[in-house]
Scaffold this motif. Structure first.
Motif, PDB file in Angstrom:
ATOM      1  N   LEU A 280      -1.276   5.192   5.897  1.00 17.18           N
ATOM      2  CA  LEU A 280      -1.236   4.132   6.792  1.00 17.18           C
ATOM      3  C   LEU A 280       0.445   4.448   7.487  1.00 17.18           C
ATOM      4  O   LEU A 280       1.607   4.758   6.833  1.00 17.18           O
ATOM      5  CB  LEU A 280      -0.896   2.985   6.231  1.00 17.18           C
ATOM      6  CG  LEU A 280      -2.038   2.229   5.529  1.00 17.18           C
ATOM      7  CD1 LEU A 280      -1.899   0.978   4.786  1.00 17.18           C
ATOM      8  CD2 LEU A 280      -3.210   2.410   6.280  1.00 17.18           C
TER       9      LEU A 280
ATOM     10  N   TRP B  37      -1.008  -1.853  10.711  1.00 17.47           N
ATOM     11  CA  TRP B  37      -2.145  -1.703  10.293  1.00 17.47           C
ATOM     12  C   TRP B  37      -3.258  -3.455  10.137  1.00 17.47           C
ATOM     13  O   TRP B  37      -4.274  -3.489  10.360  1.00 17.47           O
ATOM     14  CB  TRP B  37      -2.468  -0.818   9.288  1.00 17.47           C
ATOM     15  CG  TRP B  37      -3.613  -0.950   8.212  1.00 17.47           C
ATOM     16  CD1 TRP B  37      -3.913  -1.793   7.175  1.00 17.47           C
ATOM     17  CD2 TRP B  37      -4.844  -0.163   8.472  1.00 17.47           C
ATOM     18  NE1 TRP B  37      -5.217  -1.311   6.566  1.00 17.47           N
ATOM     19  CE2 TRP B  37      -5.725  -0.286   7.352  1.00 17.47           C
ATOM     20  CE3 TRP B  37      -5.055   0.938   9.342  1.00 17.47           C
ATOM     21  CZ2 TRP B  37      -6.984   0.248   7.338  1.00 17.47           C
ATOM     22  CZ3 TRP B  37      -6.450   1.456   9.162  1.00 17.47           C
ATOM     23  CH2 TRP B  37      -7.175   1.226   8.107  1.00 17.47           C
ATOM     24  N   ASN B  38      -2.225  -4.142   9.170  1.00 13.12           N
ATOM     25  CA  ASN B  38      -2.784  -5.364   8.966  1.00 13.12           C
ATOM     26  C   ASN B  38      -3.189  -6.271   9.952  1.00 13.12           C
ATOM     27  O   ASN B  38      -3.975  -7.073  10.007  1.00 13.12           O
ATOM     28  CB  ASN B  38      -1.713  -6.116   7.830  1.00 13.12           C
ATOM     29  CG  ASN B  38      -1.506  -5.452   6.511  1.00 13.12           C
ATOM     30  OD1 ASN B  38      -2.729  -4.994   6.082  1.00 13.12           O
ATOM     31  ND2 ASN B  38      -0.565  -5.392   5.834  1.00 13.12           N
TER      32      ASN B  38
ATOM     33  N   CYS C 267      -4.618   4.662  10.459  1.00 18.10           N
ATOM     34  CA  CYS C 267      -4.463   5.445   9.075  1.00 18.10           C
ATOM     35  C   CYS C 267      -4.917   6.761   9.238  1.00 18.10           C
ATOM     36  O   CYS C 267      -6.054   7.108  10.010  1.00 18.10           O
ATOM     37  CB  CYS C 267      -5.326   4.687   8.211  1.00 18.10           C
ATOM     38  SG  CYS C 267      -5.271   5.469   6.446  1.00 18.10           S
TER      39      CYS C 267
ATOM     40  N   GLU D 261       2.014  -0.233   7.726  1.00 23.60           N
ATOM     41  CA  GLU D 261       0.996  -1.282   7.023  1.00 23.60           C
ATOM     42  C   GLU D 261       1.112  -2.361   7.706  1.00 23.60           C
ATOM     43  O   GLU D 261      -0.116  -2.985   7.860  1.00 23.60           O
ATOM     44  CB  GLU D 261       1.668  -1.339   5.558  1.00 23.60           C
ATOM     45  CG  GLU D 261       0.663  -2.286   4.828  1.00 23.60           C
ATOM     46  CD  GLU D 261       0.827  -2.240   3.243  1.00 23.60           C
ATOM     47  OE1 GLU D 261       0.413  -2.891   2.599  1.00 23.60           O
ATOM     48  OE2 GLU D 261       1.688  -1.536   2.776  1.00 23.60           O
TER      49      GLU D 261
ATOM     50  N   ILE E 275       0.891  -1.095  -0.134  1.00 22.98           N
ATOM     51  CA  ILE E 275       0.139   0.178   0.068  1.00 22.98           C
ATOM     52  C   ILE E 275       0.933   1.315  -0.017  1.00 22.98           C
ATOM     53  O   ILE E 275       0.496   2.316  -0.715  1.00 22.98           O
ATOM     54  CB  ILE E 275      -1.046   0.185   1.307  1.00 22.98           C
ATOM     55  CG1 ILE E 275      -1.948  -1.144   1.220  1.00 22.98           C
ATOM     56  CG2 ILE E 275      -1.927   1.416   1.259  1.00 22.98           C
ATOM     57  CD1 ILE E 275      -3.147  -1.197   2.291  1.00 22.98           C
ATOM     58  N   ARG E 276       1.953   1.369   0.863  1.00 19.13           N
ATOM     59  CA  ARG E 276       2.711   2.250   0.775  1.00 19.13           C
ATOM     60  C   ARG E 276       3.405   2.702  -0.593  1.00 19.13           C
ATOM     61  O   ARG E 276       3.503   3.918  -0.986  1.00 19.13           O
ATOM     62  CB  ARG E 276       4.221   2.029   1.736  1.00 19.13           C
ATOM     63  CG  ARG E 276       5.117   3.329   1.604  1.00 19.13           C
ATOM     64  CD  ARG E 276       4.466   4.468   2.565  1.00 19.13           C
ATOM     65  NE  ARG E 276       3.790   4.341   3.677  1.00 19.13           N
ATOM     66  CZ  ARG E 276       4.356   4.286   4.713  1.00 19.13           C
ATOM     67  NH1 ARG E 276       5.845   4.627   4.763  1.00 19.13           N
ATOM     68  NH2 ARG E 276       3.789   4.020   5.810  1.00 19.13           N
TER      69      ARG E 276
ATOM     70  N   TYR F 217      -7.526   1.735   1.451  1.00 21.24           N
ATOM     71  CA  TYR F 217      -7.587   1.303   2.688  1.00 21.24           C
ATOM     72  C   TYR F 217      -8.890   0.430   2.909  1.00 21.24           C
ATOM     73  O   TYR F 217      -9.625   0.661   3.680  1.00 21.24           O
ATOM     74  CB  TYR F 217      -7.563   2.544   3.667  1.00 21.24           C
ATOM     75  CG  TYR F 217      -6.437   3.537   3.275  1.00 21.24           C
ATOM     76  CD1 TYR F 217      -5.338   3.166   3.184  1.00 21.24           C
ATOM     77  CD2 TYR F 217      -6.903   4.700   3.349  1.00 21.24           C
ATOM     78  CE1 TYR F 217      -4.245   4.053   2.825  1.00 21.24           C
ATOM     79  CE2 TYR F 217      -5.866   5.846   2.930  1.00 21.24           C
ATOM     80  CZ  TYR F 217      -4.331   5.356   2.822  1.00 21.24           C
ATOM     81  OH  TYR F 217      -3.460   6.139   2.399  1.00 21.24           O
TER      82      TYR F 217
END
Length: 231
Positions: free
Chosen positions: A34, A40-41, A114, A37, A10-11, A151
């Motif tokens: 984020l 977050w995951n 995020c 990441e 995602i970054r 996201y």
């Protein structure tokens, strides 16, 4: 929202988008999104905070800044809100959370979040809402939709500041394939909430630097509003 995507990329999508987006700006540009990441995951509840703009006068990366804990003024309060929401079922008392966040530090909490600013141009202590709205409709709206689509799986969106929510709901068609109808949503203890169809819970809330109410009162208002919708 976007379909399946490889973990830890995602970054790259964010940075590619920011390169294109920044070309619209003749002023400094702040990257966000984020914080981490991987964290977050692994988070049990994916929380997105939407704010007005970052404080500063030059280009910088808010994600890297928050990985180091940010500054106390905004990020201590926001990390307390986040901790309470991430441990909602534990009914954490604000005083205990306040002490814990000070002792443990904000880093690991903020890494699970995020954080997106409506305006990518940094500003001062007071936001020019007229300019923010103008920028939103002339150069930011389409790119914000593209960023927010990254996201996938967001559970809660918290719009921090009264100017944010009316702008955010204009993105519904791009993000959720339907148009928000004015008047929808419910009020719980003065806090507006709306369950997005096939999407996250949306909360219209205060900016973490507001000075009208105590930190403990706002912490409890936020958590109670979320409990009322997801219990």
């Amino acid at each position: 929202m976007l379909n399946m995507r490889s973990i830890m990329v995602i970054r790259e999508f964010e940075n590619d988008l920011f390169t294109e987006w920044k070309a619209l700006y003749s002023t400094p540009f702040v990257k966000d999104g984020l914080v981490c990441e991987e964290f977050w995951n692994d988070a049990n509840r994916k929380i997105l905070f939407v704010l007005k703009e970052a404080h500063g006068s030059e280009d910088f990366d808010l994600r890297a800044f928050l990985q180091e804990g940010g500054k106390t003024e905004t990020w201590q309060t926001l990390s307390e809100w986040a901790y309470g929401l991430l441990h909602l079922e534990d009914n954490c008392d604000w005083k205990a959370v306040h002490t814990l966040c000070q002792q443990v530090g904000r880093k690991d909490i903020l890494k699970k979040l995020c954080v997106v600013n409506i305006n990518k141009e940094p500003g001062g202590s007071a936001t020019n809402n007229k300019k923010l709205k103008s920028n939103f409709y002339t150069k930011d709206k389409n790119y914000l939709a593209k960023q927010l689509r990254l996201y996938e799986g967001t559970d809660i969106v918290i719009c921090c500041g009264s100017v944010i929510t009316p702008l955010f709901v204009t993105l519904f068609e791009d993000l959720y394939d339907y148009k928000y109808k004015c008047g929808e949503g419910t009020i719980f203890d003065g806090i507006w909430t709306y369950q997005i169809k096939n999407g996250p819970l949306l909360i219209s809330f205060y900016h973490p630097q507001q000075r009208r109410y105590s930190k403990e009162l706002l912490y409890n208002k936020l958590l109670n509003a979320v409990r009322a919708k997801i219990s």
